[in-house]
Structure formats: structure tokens, C-alpha cells
Design an enzyme around this catalytic site. Structure first.
Site, short mmCIF file in Angstrom:
data_model
loop_
_atom_site.label_atom_id
_atom_site.label_comp_id
_atom_site.label_asym_id
_atom_site.label_seq_id
_atom_site.Cartn_x
_atom_site.Cartn_y
_atom_site.Cartn_z
N LYS A 116 1.04 -0.88 0.21
CA LYS A 116 -0.56 -0.22 -0.54
C LYS A 116 0.70 1.59 -0.18
O LYS A 116 0.59 2.64 -0.94
CB LYS A 116 -0.93 -0.28 1.39
CG LYS A 116 -2.82 -0.92 1.39
CD LYS A 116 -2.59 -0.35 2.16
CE LYS A 116 -4.59 -0.90 2.64
NZ LYS A 116 -4.53 -2.67 2.13
N GLU A 200 -3.22 7.59 7.13
CA GLU A 200 -3.49 9.00 6.05
C GLU A 200 -4.32 9.25 6.60
O GLU A 200 -5.17 9.13 7.30
CB GLU A 200 -3.92 7.98 4.89
CG GLU A 200 -4.56 7.39 4.74
CD GLU A 200 -5.09 6.71 3.13
OE1 GLU A 200 -4.43 6.75 2.87
OE2 GLU A 200 -5.88 5.25 3.20
N GLU A 275 -9.55 1.14 -6.40
CA GLU A 275 -10.50 1.14 -5.33
C GLU A 275 -10.15 3.23 -5.03
O GLU A 275 -8.66 3.58 -5.19
CB GLU A 275 -9.54 0.47 -4.08
CG GLU A 275 -10.45 -0.43 -4.45
CD GLU A 275 -10.81 -1.31 -3.04
OE1 GLU A 275 -10.99 -0.71 -2.34
OE2 GLU A 275 -11.62 -2.75 -3.07
N GLU A 292 -5.91 2.09 -2.92
CA GLU A 292 -4.81 0.82 -3.42
C GLU A 292 -5.59 0.39 -4.65
O GLU A 292 -6.91 0.49 -5.29
CB GLU A 292 -5.28 0.09 -2.08
CG GLU A 292 -6.85 -0.96 -2.06
CD GLU A 292 -6.65 -1.91 -0.68
OE1 GLU A 292 -5.81 -2.61 -0.87
OE2 GLU A 292 -7.96 -1.63 -0.51
N ASN A 294 -6.66 -3.45 -5.92
CA ASN A 294 -6.94 -4.85 -6.57
C ASN A 294 -6.52 -5.56 -7.77
O ASN A 294 -7.04 -5.66 -8.10
CB ASN A 294 -8.42 -5.14 -5.96
CG ASN A 294 -8.26 -4.74 -4.24
OD1 ASN A 294 -7.37 -5.35 -3.10
ND2 ASN A 294 -9.21 -3.64 -3.48
N PHE A 352 -23.42 -8.68 15.75
CA PHE A 352 -22.71 -9.39 14.34
C PHE A 352 -21.47 -9.98 14.46
O PHE A 352 -21.08 -10.15 13.80
CB PHE A 352 -22.58 -7.91 13.17
CG PHE A 352 -23.43 -7.02 12.98
CD1 PHE A 352 -23.85 -7.35 12.18
CD2 PHE A 352 -23.64 -6.19 13.41
CE1 PHE A 352 -24.80 -6.76 10.77
CE2 PHE A 352 -24.99 -5.09 13.04
CZ PHE A 352 -25.51 -5.39 11.75
#
Length: 664
Positions: A116, A200, A275, A292, A294, A352
Site C-alpha cells: 500500500k 493517512e 479503489e 489501493e 486489487n 454481528f
């Protein structure tokens, strides 16, 4: 063209690749771990090779075993799917060295985009917008605090080799950085073998939009429009759609051209995704930044396939075989709208928490008429603790966004899963949420709209009246069957015609007669068909103006039914009208007080225990860390107390609801 393809993956994506390979006349090879010996992807392939034990590190991540399987079966190409080895430069190189085609990008592109930190530097050089941040290595927590302060809060800490929502922490203050920096490093090391972290600026009101690119080995690269992936929970995508309701043609062109420029800069070919994080507050659409790339097929690729008419897996295979793209940028169109929901094995009613276990019942909605189900499970199979908890992907396509969403609601109602907890109700609630339907979504949508967790979608009065009618109708059918049992004493009584149906705290008076159904004194103009034992009831309105069909999942309970419909589970009590008044005299069973215990909310590994007997703790203080599905979960004290006793130790495997410690 290739003769035989091996898919170095499992589950849904392996099945997805096999379907296209069979369509292209290519023989298929599956690989599997002991946990997947009887899985659908194994049964679907022409050949199957065992890799090893259930843990991925001993099976699906063993590149040498996969290459050995390819050689033994004569496979001339390998598709990596997503996850596992799909973005490992070393694996792509190993395939090339073995003389086996890798169905994906070249190793140098994987290396360039896999880091990254380095990928952001390359993106900047290629003229792609990047988020302000610190891209160098960060020595320790104090250095992280200093850097975060210079960038300005809020900031996002990310594992350099991370992905899939793992190894990410949002920090709003110095306290958050000090609490989360080391955890981010640990997650990066545990999941990706790399503990480097970068920081960031966090873009407020962010939207997550990605551009699908596709290139061949002859220098042709196109972008296949965008996907909106802003509906996320804990940085993992839940809902994806194409196109985006936010993106204008001008934005699409600017984003697409930057994505193609980046791909060209690293010599990219095959399918890949750039992305972007986009500021939803900037209506000009110019505030978009590279996140990034992918270098693989994305989980959400079906929505792009639905609106473009392209089979991305087929395109990847043809590119790997050296073929040129058969179309140019001007040929890429947008046909209608597509929405994808990820059906996970997790319990939204319990925060969740991950859920595992056998699929006692698994019946997806019927495919066709704009409904598509991509899965890799079958009834009788199970959801394993060793792999990702995704069960299936439900994809719908319509002429408009509203039509695609409506098809999702109907299909989710018809989706039957019994066994592990699932997020079906939650997905339906999202599809019905006014804010989602308006398109005004950000990556904070779920956290903002469900701050207290999920307790079921709110049901309209119309739906509740319909459910009351369904419950009474089903109870009548059950009573009618019971009266027909032979050998009973006395005469055969007719089933009651009048019922009292309690949903929540509200009683509904229901009367069933040869003339129809009345609920609370008003006619219910619907057609219902039910035979005792049915699990699904489809309620058809008799009048088009009376609404749309409603599919209800029904489970018998001691005093009535559990009814699932429109994103909520309703416990319904059904009593004959002559008996219902006496129910008020029943003694209510009070559940035991468990607040003095710290209980494992899910099966997992106790990574850390922060307290010992005799320690005083404050509300919100971290007590333990449990790792489940490769994610660390911090368990905190609900109130100020003293630790009375400890029942588990770091390194223990915990069962769900196992007591970790007791407070007093």
C-alpha cells in the site's frame, strides 16, 4: 486456449470459475482441505486433489502443494480466485517458472500494487490523486502519535499489506492511536505476515467507489465503469452496486482514465480494481483519491457483469491465453442497475458476532428474472471457523436502481438458511432504509443509522396486520389437522374461527371464515396457502392496489410461530379468542442476570487477558481480546467492578457463551 484449469481456491469463487470454464469447454481441477472434502466446489470439478488439514496455512496457502497438484493433473493454467494466494507475487512467479499460466496480472504488477505504501507513491507518479498521509515506515507508537498529529485527526491506520477490512483502525484522538497502533501491527502480521503500518488522513463523509479495469497482453486497457461499495461494516463491504448513484458521466470518465493510467504505468493486464475514496461532501465529484489497487478478481464483480454483459472470468482466461480484448472503451455500456448483498454467517441481533455451524437448511431464492445467487455451500454442509464467513452473494438486476433494490427485498424474504446465524434480516433492512434508497450513503452509513446495533427492521402497520393474518391462518390449518387425528376421545371439534395474535406487545383480533380474513375488524384482501409443515408462505394480494406479494418464513414454537419477513424476526403468540384472556395470569419467566460474567460472545481464540483476580476495573476498560474469523475483538467491562475469578487463560480456544471471568 487452455485445456485444463486448476482453481487455487475454495467455495463460492471456485464454483464461479468452474461454471465459466465448463462453458468454455475447459476441464477443471479443484483443490481442497480436510474441512472442504465434501464441499460443492470439489463435487463440481472434473478432478480434485487434497492439499492438507483445515487451516489455510496448511492447505490453501501452500503454493508448492498447489503447483504439485497442477502438474499431477496436467492443468495448464491456474486461477487464484480472491484471497489466499491471489495477490502473492511469489505465487505468480512460481507458476511462470513451472510453465503454468497464471490467470491474473504479471508478477511485477502484483508486487507494485501489493504494497500500500509503494502503490501510493506509484499512483502519485502516474498522475493519480492520492490521500494526504505518511507513507514511510513508522517506528513505534510515539512516532505514530506524532505523525497523526501532524496530518490532523481523524486519521486511518492501515497495515501496509492489508486488505478485506483487516488491519485497519480509525483514530479520532491520540488515545485512539495509542490503543490501536499495536493492534493494527499485530493484525497485519497475523493475517499478512507484514507488520508495517501507514497513516493517512481520514476523508469525512467518504464514499467508497471503485473502477473495474481490464487489460490484455497487447497494451489494450479499458475501464468497465464503477461500483459503489460505501455500505460497509468494520471496513468490510456489505452491499455493492453498479453504477453508483453519486457518479456523473464526467466523474466516471475522470476516474476511469486515472485508473487506466495507473494500470498502464505498472504494465497491468487481466482484471483488476482501482479503489477510490470520494468525498460525498464535494458535489463537484473532483475530490476522489486513490486507496489501493486489487490485482485480482473482486468479490463484487457480478454487478459489473450484470450491467456490461461481460463475463469477467472468461475475459481473464482469454487474456491469460494471450488473446486480445474483443472490444474497445467505446463499446462498454451501462445496462440498467445491479445490486449485490453479501450473505454472511453472523448474527446481527448479537452485535454481528461470527457464527459457525451446519447448514441444517439452505434454500436460496430461485435464479432468473434478474435474480442471481453465487454460492459455494449446500444444505447439510457447514460454515467453518477456518475461513471467511460469507455464505453467498445475492445479486439482482433491474432496469432502474429502485427495481433492483425491490428485487433484493423479495429475494431476501425467500432465502432460507437454518443453522448458523445470518445477516439476511439486516440486509433486507438496509434495502428498505430510506437513506439507502435515496442514494445518500457513505462508509459511515451503518454505524450512523444503527448506533445501538440491529434489532430488526421496523414493520409497517400493514405488514403487522398481514403477519397476524398469516399466523392465525397457519394456526387454523394446524388445528384442523390435529382434529383429524384418529382415536381421539369425544367428538371432533372444529378449529377455532376467532384468534388473538400477539406481535410484540400488541394483540390483533383475527377472524377466519369462508368469506375471508378480517384483522382488527377490517378485511385483509389476500390469498394465503398453507399446509402444516410448510416453511414459506407467499401472501398474494387480491388487488394490485393492495400491495406487493409478501414471502414469510415460518417456524413453529410452543405458543405460536416465529415469522420472518421484510428484515425482521417476529415472535408471535397465537391463542383462540376464548382462551387468550387467561394468558395474563401466566407467570413471566425472568432471565438470569449474567452481567457479572465476561462471556465469550463467539467461538474463538483468547489472544490476551488484561486483568487478574482482585483487579478493579472501570466501565469501558478492555478486559480481554478474542480473535475470531481472523479479526481481533476487544471485550470491555460494562460497569465498574472487581475481578472475582478468572476461568480462562491466553491461548485457550473458547466456545460461544463460555465464561472468561467473573466480576463482583
Amino acid at each position: 486456449m487452455f485445456k485444463k484449469i486448476l482453481v487455487a481456491n475454495r467455495g463460492e469463487i471456485a464454483c464461479r470459475v468452474f461454471r465459466t470454464a465448463k462453458k468454455m469447454g475447459i476441464a477443471t481441477v479443484a483443490v481442497y482441505s480436510d474441512a472442504d472434502a465434501r464441499s460443492p466446489h470439489v463435487l463440481m470439478a472434473d478432478e480434485a486433489v487434497r492439499l492438507g488439514p483445515a487451516p489455510a496455512a496448511e492447505s490453501y496457502l501452500k503454493a508448492d502443494l498447489i503447483l504439485k497438484a497442477a502438474k499431477e493433473t496436467g492443468a495448464d493454467c491456474i486461477h487464484p480466485g480472491y484471497g489466499f494466494l491471489s495477490e502473492r507475487e511469489s505465487f505468480a512467479k512460481a507458476c511462470a517458472d513451472a510453465g503454468i499460466a497464471f490467470v491474473g496480472p504479471p508478477p511485477k504488477a502484483i508486487a507494485a500494487m501489493g504494497d500500500k505504501i509503494e502503490s501510493k507513491k506509484l499512483a502519485k507518479e502516474a498522475g493519480v490523486n492520492v490521500v494526504p498521509g505518511f507513507l514511510g515506515e513508522i517506528a513505534d507508537t510515539d512516532a505514530a502519535v506524532k505523525i497523526a498529529g501532524e496530518i490532523g485527526y481523524p486519521v486511518m491506520m492501515k497495515a501496509s499489506a492489508g486488505g478485506g477490512g483487516k488491519g485497519m483502525r480509525l483514530a479520532w484522538s491520540e488515545k485512539d492511536v495509542r490503543e490501536g497502533f499495536e493492534a493494527t501491527k499485530r493484525e497485519g502480521l497475523a493475517s499478512f505476515g507484514d507488520d508495517r503500518v501507514f497513516i493517512e488522513k481520514f476523508i469525512e463523509s467518504p464514499r467508497h467507489i471503485e473502477i473495474q479495469v481490464l487489460g490484455d497482453q497487447h497494451g489494450n486497457i479499458v475501464y468497465l465503469n464503477e461500483r459503489e461499495c460505501s455500505v460497509q461494516r468494520r471496513h468490510q463491504k456489505v452491499v455493492e452496486e453498479a453504477p453508483s448513484p453519486f457518479v456523473t458521466p464526467k466523474m466516471r470518465k475522470a476516474m476511469g482514465e486515472q485508473a487506466v493510467a495507473l494500470a498502464r504505468a505498472v504494465g497491468y493486464y487481466s482484471a483488476g480494481t482501482v479503489e477510490l475514496i470520494v468525498s460525498g461532501a464535494d458535489k463537484t465529484g473532483e475530490s476522489f483519491y486513490f486507496l489501493e489497487m486489487n490485482t485480482r478478481l473482486q468479490v463484487e464483480h457480478p454487478v459489473t457483469e450484470e450491467i456490461t454483459g461481460l463475463d469477467l472470468v472468461e475475459q481473464m482466461i482469454r487474456v491469460a491465453a494471450g488473446e486480445k480484448l474483443a472490444f474497445a472503451q467505446k463499446d462498454v455500456k451501462i445496462n440498467g442497475w445491479a445490486v449485490e448483498n453479501r450473505v454472511y454467517a453472523e448474527d446481527p441481533y448479537r452485535g454481528f458476532l461470527p457464527s459457525i455451524g451446519r447448514l441444517v437448511r439452505y434454500q436460496p431464492p430461485l435464479a432468473g428474472d434478474g435474480v442471481r445467487v453465487d454460492d459455494g455451500v449446500a444444505e447439510g454442509g457447514g460454515v467453518s471457523m477456518f475461513y471467511d464467513p460469507m455464505i453467498a452473494k445475492l445479486v439482482t438486476h433491474g432496469a432502474t436502481r429502485e427495481e433492483a433494490i425491490d428485487k433484493q427485498v423479495a429475494a431476501l424474504d425467500a432465502f432460507e438458511i437454518v443453522g448458523p446465524g445470518t445477516n439476511l434480516d439486516f440486509l433486507s433492512a438496509l434495502m428498505q432504509h430510506p437513506r439507502f434508497r435515496s442514494g445518500n450513503i457513505t462508509t459511515g452509513f451503518i454505524a450512523e443509522e444503527y448506533p445501538e446495533g440491529f434489532h430488526g427492521a421496523p414493520a409497517s402497520d400493514e405488514v403487522l396486520r398481514t403477519l397476524a393474518g398469516v399466523a392465525a391462518f397457519a394456526a387454523t390449518a394446524e388445528a384442523d389437522r390435529a382434529r383429524r387425528v384418529d382415536g381421539q376421545l369425544g367428538g371432533r371439534l372444529r378449529p377455532p374461527a376467532d384468534w388473538v395474535v400477539r406481535i410484540g406487545k400488541t394483540d390483533h383480533a383475527v377472524t377466519i371464515s369462508t368469506d375471508g380474513l378480517t384483522v382488527d375488524g377490517a378485511d385483509l384482501p389476500v390469498a394465503i396457502e398453507y399446509t402444516p409443515g410448510d416453511r414459506l408462505i407467499v401472501v398474494e394480494p387480491l388487488d394490485e392496489e393492495a400491495g406487493t406479494p409478501l414471502t414469510v418464513k415460518l417456524t413453529r414454537t410452543r405458543t405460536g410461530f416465529t415469522l420472518n419477513a421484510r428484515g425482521a424476526s417476529h415472535k408471535v403468540r397465537v391463542l383462540p379468542a376464548r382462551i387468550a384472556p387467561y394468558a395474563q395470569h401466566l407467570i413471566e419467566k425472568v432471565p438470569p442476570d449474567l452481567s457479572k460474567f465476561l462471556i465469550a460472545p463467539m467461538p474463538g481464540l483468547l489472544v490476551r487477558l488484561d486483568v487478574a483476580p482482585g483487579d478493579k476495573v472501570e466501565a469501558g476498560q478492555p478486559l480481554a481480546v478474542v480473535e475470531a474469523m481472523k479479526m481481533e475483538n476487544i471485550l470491555r467491562a460494562e460497569k465498574a467492578a472487581t475481578v472475582k475469578s478468572v476461568s480462562a487463560a491466553a491461548g485457550d480456544s473458547l466456545a460461544v457463551d463460555q465464561v472468561i471471568l467473573e466480576l463482583e
